[in-house]
Design a protein around this motif. Structure first.
Motif: not given
Length: 395
Positions: A106-111, A149-156, A189-195, A218-226
């Motif tokens: 399990v991967y858990i990102p905090l945006s 667990l990944v926090v965007d700012s802390a794991d930049a 730019f965030y869709p690149a982070v979400q991917a 939230q499905d659009p995030h998945v579609r861009v990443c795919r």
């Protein structure tokens, strides 16, 4: 982004009475079949058995790996814009169920960065919510050997280089067609982070089926990443998705949000507060008087107290069927159903709160869940960054 005369569904808002069949057609996802529901481990989870997770993308690949004991992963996260509420509970405890029954990583990102782009919140406020949310996630009880667990700012140092590499395969036209016009360039730019979030298990650990359990908005995030994952230069599989129906807010149809005006049941609420919120605010499918209810019965499909039990807080299928039947017959009153829901939710939350209270300092508790240096280097290498074993980039 899906908009009809009667409802609107975007990654940032859900309004109106959502037609899930129509939404499924617009998003191009497939309905979860009875056979697929039956392949989930340990008799399935209520969210699966009862059709709350109702649509999917590439679910079979994930189930094949999970049932065969092969590598597979799940990604579910949160945007820390406030205290965690009842709507946040489902995906995390669903992820824990799969981790315990199928060995799922399990991967858990905090945006936290995205919330700064789109919410009227200070960095200080978001930082406080991030720490608070992390404690609630840790209280779920994930296995640190199989959880990151990944926090965007802390794991930049890992998120930003990966997002930069992936961003070259996402055009501004794609962003606007998927999300509408961005509010600012950070949002753009965030869709690149979400991917990056959704591909991170494969970038770290290698190619494997990855499932993303999310609300349909939230499905659009998945579609861009795919689309990004389909590029030949990335040795990854397209992430699959398991799309859920929306948990209603206490005052009726619509998605529960941590930041709207509707009252929310927070993970920190005590028993009496939960009871008061349910009794006072939970939308009822019953009649306006006891006599009318006894004669005409109620509608459990719109009753929020029943839906909370049906979605998650009553594990026994026979019991939820009994409650629905008696409510329709009129022998179960709205007030009685509210009391039952309040008790079940309070029991669950008190157990969660006890685990949270037993945690030590956030820094100590979080450390076993952080990406290791080796894992960071593996991810960077898979998108083309040279080996950094000497620490050259860390000036």
């Amino acid at each position: 982004m899906a908009t009809q005369d009667d409802f609107t569904v975007t990654p940032h808002s859900v309004d109106g009475d959502v037609d899930y069949e129509q939404l499924l057609d617009q998003f191009g996802a497939d309905e979860v079949t009875a056979d697929q529901r039956g392949r989930f481990p340990d008799s399935g989870h209520p969210l699966v058995r009862r059709g709350v997770f109702y649509a999917h993308r590439d679910l079979d690949q994930f189930l094949n790996a999970a049932t065969a004991g092969e590598d597979h992963a799940l990604v579910t996260g949160v945007g820390p814009s406030g205290p965690m509420h009842i709507g946040h509970v489902f995906p995390f405890y669903f992820a824990k169920y799969l981790q315990e029954t199928a060995g799922t990583t399990v991967y858990i990102p905090l945006s936290d960065d995205e919330k700064y782009f789109v919410k009227d919140l200070s960095l200080e406020d978001i930082g406080g919510y991030t720490r608070d949310n992390l404690l609630d996630i840790l209280a779920v009880g994930f296995d640190p050997e199989r959880t990151r667990l990944v926090v965007d700012s802390a794991d930049a140092d890992i998120i930003y280089p990966l997002a930069s590499a992936l961003s070259t395969d996402i055009t501004q036209a794609t962003v606007e067609a998927t999300y509408g016009e961005p509010e600012n360039i950070g949002h753009s730019f965030y869709p690149a982070v979400q991917a990056t979030h959704l591909l991170l298990p494969q970038l770290v650990e290698g190619r494997q089926p990855t499932l993303v359990p999310i609300g349909a908005d939230q499905d659009p995030h998945v579609r861009v990443c795919r689309d990004v994952a389909g590029k030949e230069r990335y040795d990854v599989e397209k992430p699959g998705a398991l799309l859920s129906k929306f948990l209603p807010s206490l005052d009726g149809p619509g998605k529960m949000s941590a930041s709207d005006d509707a009252p929310n049941i927070l993970l920190t609420d005590d028993r009496e507060t939960i009871r008061e919120k349910i009794l006072t605010h939970a939308y009822s499918g019953g009649q306006s008087s006891v006599d009318d209810h006894r004669e005409q019965g109620g509608d459990p499909e719109v009753d929020v107290s029943y839906l909370l039990l049906y979605y998650f807080f009553e594990d026994d299928d026979t019991e939820v069927e009994r409650l629905a039947r008696e409510y329709r017959e009129g022998s179960l009153l709205s007030g009685e159903l509210k009391e039952l829901a309040a008790e079940k939710i309070a029991d669950f939350f008190e157990a969660h709160q006890r685990r949270r209270e037993q945690l030590g300092s956030l820094e100590d508790e979080l450390e076993p869940y952080r990406l290791t240096e080796e894992e960071r280097q593996q991810a960077l290498g898979r998108v083309g960054y040279p080996d950094d074993s000497a620490g050259v980039r860390r000036f």
